[in-house]
Design a protein around this motif. Structure first.
Motif, mmCIF file in Angstrom:
data_model
loop_
_atom_site.group_PDB
_atom_site.id
_atom_site.type_symbol
_atom_site.label_atom_id
_atom_site.label_comp_id
_atom_site.label_asym_id
_atom_site.label_seq_id
_atom_site.Cartn_x
_atom_site.Cartn_y
_atom_site.Cartn_z
ATOM 1 N N ILE A 4 -58.115 7.712 -9.119
ATOM 2 C CA ILE A 4 -58.742 8.019 -7.823
ATOM 3 C C ILE A 4 -58.005 9.086 -7.017
ATOM 4 N N MET B 29 -62.709 2.400 2.057
ATOM 5 C CA MET B 29 -61.395 1.839 1.746
ATOM 6 C C MET B 29 -61.199 0.637 2.682
ATOM 7 N N SER B 30 -59.975 0.103 2.725
ATOM 8 C CA SER B 30 -59.773 -1.140 3.482
ATOM 9 C C SER B 30 -60.269 -1.060 4.929
ATOM 10 N N MET C 121 -63.449 10.751 0.691
ATOM 11 C CA MET C 121 -62.489 10.020 1.514
ATOM 12 C C MET C 121 -62.769 10.375 2.959
ATOM 13 N N ARG D 55 -63.125 1.414 -2.867
ATOM 14 C CA ARG D 55 -61.746 1.452 -3.380
ATOM 15 C C ARG D 55 -60.840 0.729 -2.391
ATOM 16 N N LYS E 255 -51.908 0.542 -6.418
ATOM 17 C CA LYS E 255 -50.761 1.461 -6.274
ATOM 18 C C LYS E 255 -49.607 0.874 -5.469
ATOM 19 N N TYR E 256 -49.877 -0.156 -4.674
ATOM 20 C CA TYR E 256 -48.822 -0.746 -3.838
ATOM 21 C C TYR E 256 -48.016 -1.811 -4.564
ATOM 22 N N ASN F 210 -53.790 6.103 -8.026
ATOM 23 C CA ASN F 210 -53.952 7.500 -7.606
ATOM 24 C C ASN F 210 -52.874 8.420 -8.161
ATOM 25 N N GLY G 173 -57.409 -1.293 -1.385
ATOM 26 C CA GLY G 173 -56.013 -1.621 -1.657
ATOM 27 C C GLY G 173 -55.479 -2.638 -0.657
ATOM 28 N N SER G 174 -55.093 -2.138 0.526
ATOM 29 C CA SER G 174 -54.356 -2.933 1.508
ATOM 30 C C SER G 174 -54.896 -4.341 1.765
#
Ligand SMILES: *Cc1c(COP(=O)(O)O)cnc(C)c1O
Length: 234
Positions: free
Chosen positions: A85, A210-211, A169, A226, A41-42, A62, A228-229
């Motif tokens: 997500i 997450m990250s 989450m 999941r 997403k980023y 997302n 991302g960062s």
């Protein structure tokens, strides 16, 4: 936002896999049982392509609007599996169907009914995870843990859905240990629902981590993380 190409992603992916392997070793788990969903997403299409080239084939988005250009440029026929997500509005279900291999954020019966109705009409069965608000934070989506059994009972009547497990989450926390009870709670809920026959043997996925907290999630049984960062941020 430029965060680098193939080589940078290859290196970050190797580091991520190493950290997952170490978390698995601490928990006596097989790293093969943990799949990385790279959250794109980023970044845009070019960076997403680099990430795929670096070896990631499961990608998460997302929001439909942010995902759309990437879905168009990199459709499922390329062998990439897209995961939805984020919170899914009922009127966006038609945009998700056929494009995503799995929906991680099934959080209400009205959404389940809409997905099933459209999936049946299209001749599809959509793999979904039930999102659970284990922490009870108001800002977080998902069913309360005590609502999940009833939800699963109702979802059994919906032929367009294939429930594959649970997702949560965790609250944002400085210390990943602080969120361990959330991940453990999701695993214990899954095990209880399996025991009650409300989740089937092929519905054991736990999408969590997450990250900032994936190592704790892996130690507690995550099968899908999941991320991302740490992969794609500059
Ligand atoms: C953005 C997002 C992630 C990834 O978060 P990072 O902290 O960047 O790894 C995971 N899950 C959901 C639902 C997200 O929206």
């Amino acid at each position: 936002m430029v965060s680098g190409g193939f080589e940078v992603y290859q290196k970050r992916l190797a580091e991520l896999k190493e950290r997952i392997a170490q978390a698995c070793a601490r928990a006596g788990r097989d790293p093969e049982d943990v799949k990385i969903v790279g959250v794109t997403k980023y970044v845009g299409v070019e960076e997403t392509r680099s990430l795929i080239e670096a070896g990631l084939h499961d990608l998460g988005e997302n929001r439909i609007s942010v995902a759309a250009p990437k879905l168009e440029a990199i459709p499922a026929v390329t062998g990439v599996r897209w995961h939805f997500i984020g919170h899914l509005q009922t009127n966006k279900v038609k945009d998700v169907l056929g494009h995503f291999a799995m929906i991680h954020s099934l959080d209400r019966l009205s959404l389940a009914k809409e997905i099933s109705k459209r999936a049946v009409a299209a001749g599809l069965v959509v793999p979904c995870l039930v999102q659970v608000n284990v922490s009870g934070e108001e800002s977080k989506g998902g069913l309360a843990p005590q609502e999940v059994a009833g939800f699963l009972q109702a979802a059994k009547e919906l032929p367009g859905l294939a429930i594959r497990g649970l997702m949560t989450m965790a609250p944002v926390a400085e210390d990943p240990e602080a969120v361990r009870p959330v991940f453990r709670g999701l695993r214990e809920l899954r095990d209880a629902l399996l025991g009650q026959g409300l989740l089937a043997a092929d519905a054991q996925e736990l999408s969590m981590g997450m990250s900032g907290d994936f190592e704790t999630a892996v130690e507690e049984g995550a099968t899908l993380v999941r991320i991302g960062s740490v992969l794609v941020k500059p």
